[in-house]
Enzyme design. Structure first.
Site, PDB file in Angstrom:
ATOM      1  N   GLU A 106       9.103  -3.418  69.579  1.00  0.00           N
ATOM      2  CA  GLU A 106       9.845  -2.572  70.450  1.00  0.00           C
ATOM      3  C   GLU A 106      10.998  -2.708  70.220  1.00  0.00           C
ATOM      4  O   GLU A 106      11.999  -1.488  70.748  1.00  0.00           O
ATOM      5  CB  GLU A 106       9.816  -3.143  71.679  1.00  0.00           C
ATOM      6  N   HIS A 176       3.917  -8.148  84.166  1.00  0.00           N
ATOM      7  CA  HIS A 176       3.404  -6.914  83.942  1.00  0.00           C
ATOM      8  C   HIS A 176       4.119  -6.068  85.609  1.00  0.00           C
ATOM      9  O   HIS A 176       3.821  -5.483  86.033  1.00  0.00           O
ATOM     10  CB  HIS A 176       2.492  -6.476  84.392  1.00  0.00           C
TER      11      HIS A 176
END
Lengths: 372, 487
Positions: A106, A176
């Protein structure tokens, strides 16, 4: 609000995300069909198509790649269409040099995106889940947000947009389900935008892409398939830093963003029916810079403010809103500003139904505020 | 044999037929490569494996493929077609998508080669004599004199600005002592249009490109002429005109950014390269790993230029890494890499020039590790006698300095002598002092510039904050140094 369910069990259920959780626990699939929108701010002509939220994102990206030859989309797994199918078909249509996978990193994705933007290309980076944006925190906060300021406007990465799935999904647990907007709201120089529906998502995403500041666009993942609307196929923009009053009212202002807006609409209906309370519902849409004027104008009228988000209450963005609104509207307040948010815990798995700021918690808060 | 593209096809039938076709091409390619003495490799990684071994290329002396790039990663994602490829199960070759070198049947760990390591390329010896005449770039006299003058001008500016910090005139400074060769040698090998991402010890690159002394001073003094509008600490230079991206303090953040910029530039097809400077300490950051990996997998025309100067503040290299420096990491990413003598301006020039040519022609990154020594302290906040000996520093200052080595080269050719040296020292000092005195007298930028450029447009909330600051200043102005700032 027309509600229709199209799923294998075809059970007619009035849906809110809370019901969605229960239904998801029962493994039922429910689609929420929102009102038909033909016009958005009077700017959206042309044919519409039934799209869910991920399809509206694809449509926005499609429009962008078609009109801007420098635009590229990249991130983990975007080439085959993305884990949430937001980029399906784009690589075939526009080529592998414009829609491509990156290594699993990322900080690299965002750093790479900043470099693309600095060199003049339109960079649309995908972070697979907002929960995984943190390795890129340094690049976002120390680099992207400060590029223009520190260079005296010689350089900037305004062409950068970062997209990430956001918010609870029924079973996502710690990693999540997160809503990290508050971390970034504290950083001047970036814009944070969160849509509540497909029409909003496409217009706001296109605005983020065109905006000359680095933007983070969080997409409520629970709405990717569940939210379906008639969305214009052409390009259109919804202005940033403008909150939207969805429903006018006189007794209390209910403020939220993303998925929680739908909860608030339910709460407004319940409050009207059970308490005779008239609620004004506002979708903030842009978290930073946020539309202080619209919110304060509403609180001056109603005298009460309820802010709700899934993220933990301490240091959540509701805290910033509360602080500013009490500064601006102190004498207009009939009750303390109330926040109905997640608890100060990591996002739990099996305890999600107890964790989330559902319509019953918000309803109860409304009741308390009215009776203060 | 030309490389082919693999366009991702969502429809499985189409994918299967395409994959069979490509599978056949794959086999043809492996047969051809087999004939040339390569290992039989699957097409997804054979060119990567070939490229990662420098020895293979020099052995062959010829590149087999016009553009030896691996297939796009989506090829690997289509697992059914790979299984459909007919391969000889009797041959017992590895079939893994991730790597496909030969099998081996005895247990042996690969020894990291740190004792001998990657050799250091140089053109001149420490006395400035050319070792191998065919490596002498034979640059014209004017160009070489310009190298020397830029390096010495930088050195002079460094001395004066370091002193000015000691006298409290500027808040902070970082010198470039000992590394002038890495700046000038690499900058000279680039085109002016090439985009530069630096760390903080590359002022010589900017100086070589023509950044005026006045603007160096303006940034250090944060005065009204500063292109950066006074927002950053000294030595955080930037210039849009000279394609030098503004420096930021966080280390290694520029590395993945350089990869992204190179990708954009590749798509523009303008024959530009991006160069990214960083130190051996910054190379430990995660961003460095990210940047190298992205540049290699996404085929970016990019030169990674590592200044290995022996120290990251007080941390010596044996506490920074355990492998063979930074150059040895390149092959791990599939990158062509070289180690050069950073104090030899011609070695730096040659390596950068060749890397530039090939990076643009072949759309791949190059890693140059320039070995050098940080003669000065890390910054004005550092006293390096706390962690290294004066003898060590003196060795580099006296025996192996880029400026003196180039001077020996020039004097051997009769291009420079005592007289020129004296005259230039006087002139360069005069230039720097005059710029310094001008910068001292300038005012600081208008305080409104505290609030602008956060976003392209100023949000209403920030306007209100600015107004509240001015209201405060109206009432309490005697406590603020407003007289030094532009009205």
């Amino acid at each position: 609000m027309n509600v229709q369910t199209l799923g294998p069990n075809a059970a007619a259920v009035t849906t809110t995300p809370q019901n969605l959780y229960i239904v998801r626990l029962s493994l039922l699939e429910i689609r929420v069909v929102l009102l038909l929108h033909s016009f958005v701010f009077g700017l959206c002509p042309g044919p519409t198509q039934k799209m869910n939220l991920f399809q509206s994102v694809t449509s926005a990206l499609d429009n962008t790649l078609a009109s801007d030859p420098t635009a590229v989309i990249f991130g983990e797994d975007v080439a085959f269409g993305g884990v949430f199918r937001c980029t399906v078909g784009l690589r075939d249509k526009y080529g592998k040099d414009r829609v491509f996978n990156t290594p699993l990193c990322e900080q690299g994705i965002v750093g790479f995106g900043i470099g693309l933007a600095v060199a003049g290309a339109t960079a649309i980076a995908e972070i697979q889940f907002a929960d995984y944006i943190f390795p890129a925190f340094d690049q976002i906060v120390n680099e992207a947000a400060k590029y223009r300021y520190r260079s005296g406007n010689l350089f900037d990465c305004g062409n950068l947009t970062i997209r990430a799935p956001w918010g609870c999904v029924g079973h996502g647990a710690l990693y999540h389900s997160q809503s990290p907007e508050a971390f970034f709201a504290h950083c001047p120089g970036i814009k944070i935008v969160i849509p509540r529906s497909p029409v909003q998502a496409k217009g706001l995403l296109l605005s983020c892409i065109i905006d000359k500041n680095p933007c983070i666009f969080f997409e409520p993942k629970i709405l990717y398939r569940a939210a379906v609307e008639q969305v214009p196929m052409e390009s259109y923009q919804i202005p940033l830093s403008q909150a939207e009053v969805l429903q006018e009212g006189s007794d209390i202002t209910l403020l939220a963003w993303g998925t929680q807006v739908h909860v608030m609409r339910e709460v407004a209906a319940m409050a009207q029916e059970k308490l005779g309370v008239s609620c004004e519902v506002i979708d903030l849409r842009t978290i930073q810079p946020w539309d202080i004027e619209t919110v304060c104008k509403s609180v001056v009228k109603t005298g009460r403010l309820l802010v709700s988000h899934e993220a933990p209450v301490t240091g959540g963005f509701a805290a910033e809103i509360s602080s500013t609104v009490q500064e601006e509207c102190f004498l207009n307040l009939e009750a303390p500003i109330t926040r109905v948010c997640g608890y100060d815990t990591p996002f739990p798995h099996i305890f999600e139904p107890f964790y989330i700021p559902d319509k019953w918690k918000c309803f109860d808060a409304v009741k308390r505020m009215i009776n203060y | 044999m030309s490389s082919f593209t693999w366009d991702y096809c969502a429809k499985s039938a189409c994918a299967r037929s395409k994959c069979v076709f490509i599978g056949v091409k794959c086999i043809l390619r492996t047969i051809v490569t087999g004939l040339y003495g390569f290992h039989v490799k699957f097409c997804t990684i054979h060119s990567w494996a070939a490229r990662s071994s420098l020895a293979d290329w020099s052995l062959l002396g010829v590149r087999l493929l016009r553009r030896p790039r691996p297939l796009p990663p989506c090829a690997r994602a289509l697992s059914p077609p790979l299984q459909q490829q007919p391969f000889d199960s009797l041959a017992e070759k590895p079939q893994f998508p991730g790597a496909s070198a030969e099998f081996v049947d005895h247990l042996e760990f690969i020894q990291p080669n740190v004792i001998s390591g990657i050799p250091v390329y140089r053109v001149m010896d420490r006395q400035g004599q050319i070792i191998n005449p065919s490596e002498d770039p034979q640059l014209p006299k004017e160009m070489v004199l310009n190298f020397y003058q830029k390096m010495t001008l930088l050195n002079t500016m460094d001395r004066i600005l370091y002193e000015s910090q000691r006298q409290g005139r500027i808040s902070f400074y970082m010198t470039n002592y000992g590394e002038e060769g890495t700046h000038v040698g690499s900058a000279a090998a680039l085109d002016p249009e090439d985009l530069v991402f630096g760390q903080y010890r590359e002022a010589g690159v900017l100086m070589f490109r023509g950044f005026p002394l006045d603007l160096f001073m303006a940034q250090c003094y944060a005065n009204v002429d500063d292109l950066g509008k006074g927002r950053q600490m000294p030595v955080h230079y930037g210039s849009k005109d000279l394609n030098f991206v503004t420096i930021s303090s966080p280390l290694a953040t520029q590395i993945p950014q350089a990869a992204g910029a190179a990708y954009a530039i590749k798509r523009e097809n303008t024959n530009r390269v991006v160069i990214c400077y960083f130190g051996e300490g910054a190379a430990s950051e995660g961003d460095a790993h990210a940047g190298f990996n992205f540049a290699a997998t996404l085929e970016c025309p990019l030169i990674f230029f590592c200044r290995n100067n022996g120290y990251a503040i007080s941390t010596p290299t044996d506490e920074q890494y355990r492998g063979d420096g930074i150059a040895a990491r390149g092959p791990g990413y599939g990158m062509l890499s070289i180690r050069v003598d950073g104090n030899d301006v011609f070695a730096v020039y040659n390596a950068t020039k060749e890397a530039r040519r090939r990076a643009i022609a072949e759309n791949q990154p190059f890693l140059i590790e320039a070995m050098t020594y940080r003669i000065g302290h890390h910054s004005t906040s550092d006293d390096s006698s706390a962690y290294r000996s004066v003898d060590e520093v003196n060795y580099w200052d006296k025996q192996d300095h880029p400026i003196s080595r180039l001077r020996h080269y020039m004097t051997a050719r009769g291009w420079w002598g005592e007289e020129e040296e004296r005259a230039w020292r006087k002139q360069s000092r005069k230039l720097v002092m005059e710029a310094f005195e001008r910068a001292e007298k300038r005012q600081k930028p208008h305080p409104d510039l505290l609030f602008s450029d956060v976003y392209l447009e100023m949000p209403p909330s920030l306007e209100k904050q600015k107004e509240s600051m001015w209201r405060h200043l109206q009432q309490y102005r005697e406590h603020y140094p407003l007289d030094h700032y532009e009205k």
